[in-house]
Design an enzyme around this catalytic site. Structure first.
Site, PDB file in Angstrom:
ATOM      1  N   TYR A  51       0.850  -1.193   0.000  1.00 15.62           N
ATOM      2  CA  TYR A  51       0.000   0.000   0.000  1.00 15.62           C
ATOM      3  C   TYR A  51       0.880   1.235   0.000  1.00 15.62           C
ATOM      4  CZ  TYR A  51      -3.337   3.518   1.589  1.00 15.62           C
ATOM      5  OH  TYR A  51      -4.110   4.644   1.690  1.00 15.62           O
ATOM      6  N   ASP A  92      -3.105   5.324  -2.685  1.00  9.06           N
ATOM      7  CA  ASP A  92      -4.014   6.337  -2.170  1.00  9.06           C
ATOM      8  C   ASP A  92      -4.173   7.429  -3.224  1.00  9.06           C
ATOM      9  OD1 ASP A  92      -5.292   8.373  -0.801  1.00  9.06           O
ATOM     10  OD2 ASP A  92      -3.940   8.357   0.918  1.00  9.06           O
ATOM     11  N   HIS A 119      -7.570   3.898  -4.442  1.00 11.39           N
ATOM     12  CA  HIS A 119      -8.808   4.273  -3.751  1.00 11.39           C
ATOM     13  C   HIS A 119      -9.010   5.781  -3.814  1.00 11.39           C
ATOM     14  CE1 HIS A 119      -7.103   5.868   0.044  1.00 11.39           C
ATOM     15  NE2 HIS A 119      -6.381   4.774   0.182  1.00 11.39           N
ATOM     16  N   CYS A 129      -6.494  13.768   6.816  1.00 13.40           N
ATOM     17  CA  CYS A 129      -6.410  12.377   7.263  1.00 13.40           C
ATOM     18  C   CYS A 129      -7.783  11.955   7.763  1.00 13.40           C
ATOM     19  CB  CYS A 129      -5.373  12.251   8.373  1.00 13.40           C
ATOM     20  SG  CYS A 129      -5.432  10.666   9.249  1.00 13.40           S
ATOM     21  N   GLU A 192     -13.793   4.523   6.164  1.00 12.83           N
ATOM     22  CA  GLU A 192     -12.702   5.099   6.937  1.00 12.83           C
ATOM     23  C   GLU A 192     -13.157   5.535   8.328  1.00 12.83           C
ATOM     24  OE1 GLU A 192      -9.899   5.149   7.815  1.00 12.83           O
ATOM     25  OE2 GLU A 192      -8.660   6.722   6.937  1.00 12.83           O
TER      26      GLU A 192
END
Length: 300
Positions: A51, A92, A119, A129, A192
């Protein structure tokens, strides 16, 4: 083995390889790798996918995770990680760097750089964040349009839609958005900053048949769980996005303090990667052997 030396480079695309891993019955474990060297170390530890975190990228550049980096800057990280490890990589994609056309450009650029999955999140810029407060969300249908654009642009990249709605729109709002994103073409959903084990379990029950990603970031809102515990809750993937960077940064902070205090590094030698260990990881001697086998002196 280093990519220049390896005789068995992957013939299938990163997207198809990522999808094959995702379709296996066991949970797909994706540790964060913030550069090529970390990617090799993760591969050597036995991981089959990686990732790339936006937070880790920006932090490594000395920047906050507020959506300030560009598609090309991210592609630089993708290329080095995919090339160094040969592993399929989930990237990301933040908010997609704009609207639908920008999202399509991002998908094409990331796929060409070697990413296997991306994503997208439903925040508005400046994004934050996912575990911070006061996140501003895009209209759900605008986000669905981005997901549809990503699905249209990809060759075989896996498209994952992230929703940050649980904090501001509640559990039901997050589920409703997730279902809309799946209808728009998302292959998987990333809910998330869920804050309890029950929320993770209930979200999985509300999304039967949909692949789900769990984020096990440290110092956030999600209780600590292992990969097997997330699997038992119904999740197909788990990421540890910034862990490698956190450990490396802590070690570097200690190193600089030691040099400043002692005027040297002797006290830290036992905590350092040796020269031989470094060369083993990056395959220095394999490169030397390759170079010697190709370059020969031509006698005039």
């Amino acid at each position: 083995m280093p990519y220049l030396v390896s005789a068995d480079l992957p013939r299938e695309s990163a997207g198809s390889r990522f999808r094959a891993l995702l379709n296996r019955p066991q949970i797909l474990q994706l540790p964060g790798a913030h550069n090529g060297h970390a990617a090799i170390q993760a591969k050597n530890a036995g991981f089959e996918g990686l990732y790339l975190s936006g937070a880790a990228m920006t932090a490594s550049m000395g920047l906050p995770d507020l959506g300030v980096i560009t598609v090309d800057e991210v592609a630089f990280f993708i290329r080095q990680i995919a090339r160094a490890s040969g592993l399929p990589l989930l990237v990301d994609g933040d908010t997609g760097y704009g609207e639908a056309l920008n999202v399509m450009h991002m998908v094409r650029t990331f796929e060409e750089a070697g990413a296997g999955a991306v994503h997208l999140e439903d925040q508005l810029l400046p994004k934050k964040c996912g575990h911070l407060n006061d996140k501003k969300l895009a209209d759900a249908h605008d986000m669905a349009a981005k997901v549809a654009a990503a699905a249209k642009a990809r060759r075989d990249m896996v498209i994952i839609a992230r929703t940050d709605a649980a904090a501001s729109e509640g559990f039901e709002g997050a589920v409703a958005r997730a279902k809309l994103y799946v209808e728009a073409g998302a292959d998987a959903i990333f809910p998330e900053a869920l804050t309890s084990i029950d929320m993770f379990r209930d979200f999985a029950k509300a999304m039967p048949g949909v692949k789900l990603l769990a984020n096990m970031t440290e110092f956030g809102r999600t209780p600590y769980q292992t990969a097997s515990e997330f699997e038992a809750l119904g999740y197909a993937m788990v990421i540890w996005p910034v862990s490698s960077l956190r450990v490396a940064n802590k070690a570097q902070e200690k190193l600089y303090a030691t040099i400043k205090r002692d005027g040297g590094t002797k006290a830290m030698l036992d905590e350092m990667q040796t020269r031989q260990e470094l060369y083993d990881v990056i395959g220095l001697h394999d490169y030397e052997a390759l170079d010697a086998s190709i370059i020969k002196t031509v006698v005039p």
